[in-house]
Design a protein around this motif. Structure first.
Motif, mmCIF file in Angstrom:
data_model
loop_
_atom_site.group_PDB
_atom_site.id
_atom_site.type_symbol
_atom_site.label_atom_id
_atom_site.label_comp_id
_atom_site.label_asym_id
_atom_site.label_seq_id
_atom_site.Cartn_x
_atom_site.Cartn_y
_atom_site.Cartn_z
ATOM 1 N N ASN A 1 27.321 10.143 -15.307
ATOM 2 C CA ASN A 1 26.467 9.318 -16.173
ATOM 3 C C ASN A 1 27.233 8.151 -16.792
ATOM 4 N N TYR A 2 28.544 8.301 -16.853
ATOM 5 C CA TYR A 2 29.405 7.256 -17.416
ATOM 6 C C TYR A 2 30.202 6.586 -16.296
ATOM 7 N N PHE A 3 29.641 6.667 -15.072
ATOM 8 C CA PHE A 3 30.217 6.050 -13.876
ATOM 9 C C PHE A 3 31.532 6.699 -13.441
ATOM 10 N N GLU A 4 31.768 7.939 -13.908
ATOM 11 C CA GLU A 4 32.983 8.642 -13.494
ATOM 12 C C GLU A 4 32.949 8.891 -11.986
ATOM 13 N N LEU A 5 34.146 8.797 -11.356
ATOM 14 C CA LEU A 5 34.260 9.027 -9.899
ATOM 15 C C LEU A 5 35.259 10.114 -9.561
ATOM 16 N N GLY A 6 36.439 10.046 -10.173
ATOM 17 C CA GLY A 6 37.498 10.960 -9.769
ATOM 18 C C GLY A 6 38.544 11.132 -10.858
#
Ligand SMILES: NC(=O)c1ccc[n+]([C@@H]2O[C@H](COP(=O)([O-])OP(=O)(O)OC[C@H]3O[C@@H](n4cnc5c(N)ncnc54)[C@H](OP(=O)(O)O)[C@@H]3O)[C@@H](O)[C@H]2O)c1
Length: 164
Positions: A12-17
């Protein structure tokens, strides 16, 4: 570019890795990833390539962007220059899928016509060190493909097609 798409799972907070790994394990999303990438050219950065299990590469044609010569790798195509890779994609009608990570999404996002985003509905941010780039939703037609709200981690999947 009509033959260039992108696939990612984002928080939701654009987290990827985190630490060169995915943050979550969502079996259904791995099945979707397999369906969408099988038999295709998949474009990724060197770090994502190194983090991927070989099963995630099998049956695909991996194309790796790296400024270094990659030792001990076979059955992959490497490019050391983003624009050379874009020219390569332009010159063929084959399909290409951008599969990450963060630096690759950032560079390719302006060129992709379609994005498949699995979007986690987490209230609190996940711990992360890589993020999906900002994009302006008003530039895209958004089609809800699926919603999985009863999971441990609720998520939806949207298909974004760039407005012409
Ligand atoms: N959630 C998802 O859907 C998803 C998908 C994929 C990856 N990820 C996560 O994303 C993270 C990795 O992302 P990242 O941004 O750190 O790494 P990355 O994008 O996978 O790879 C970065 C590397 O790619 C090479 N590169 C990038 N642009 C280049 C250019 N223009 N010319 C030449 N080489 C270039 C460089 O390799 P050299 O250093 O060798 O030059 C650079 O260090 C991991 O945590 C991974 O798990 C998440």
């Amino acid at each position: 570019m009509d033959n260039l798409s992108l696939i990612a799972a984002i928080g939701n907070y654009f987290e990827l890795g985190l630490d060169n790994h995915l943050i979550w394990k969502i079996p259904e999303d791995l099945v979707f990833y397999k369906k969408m990438t099988m038999g295709k050219n998949i474009i990724m950065g060197r770090k994502t390539f190194e983090s991927m299990p070989s099963v995630a590469l099998k049956g695909r044609n991996p194309i790796i962007l790296s400024s270094h010569t990659l030792d001990n790798v076979c059955d992959v195509i490497t490019f050391d220059d983003f624009h050379k890779l874009i020219d390569y994609v332009k010159k063929t009608n084959e399909e290409f899928m951008v599969v990450g990570g963060s630096s690759i999404y950032e560079q390719f996002l302006p060129y992709v016509n379609t994005m498949y985003l699995t979007e986690l509905q987490n209230n609190e941010p996940f711990e992360a060190d890589t993020f999906f780039p900002y994009f302006d939703e008003t530039e895209w037609n958004i089609q809800l493909m699926n919603s999985f709200m009863d999971n441990d981690i609720p998520y939806i999947r949207n298909k974004y097609v760039r407005k012409r």
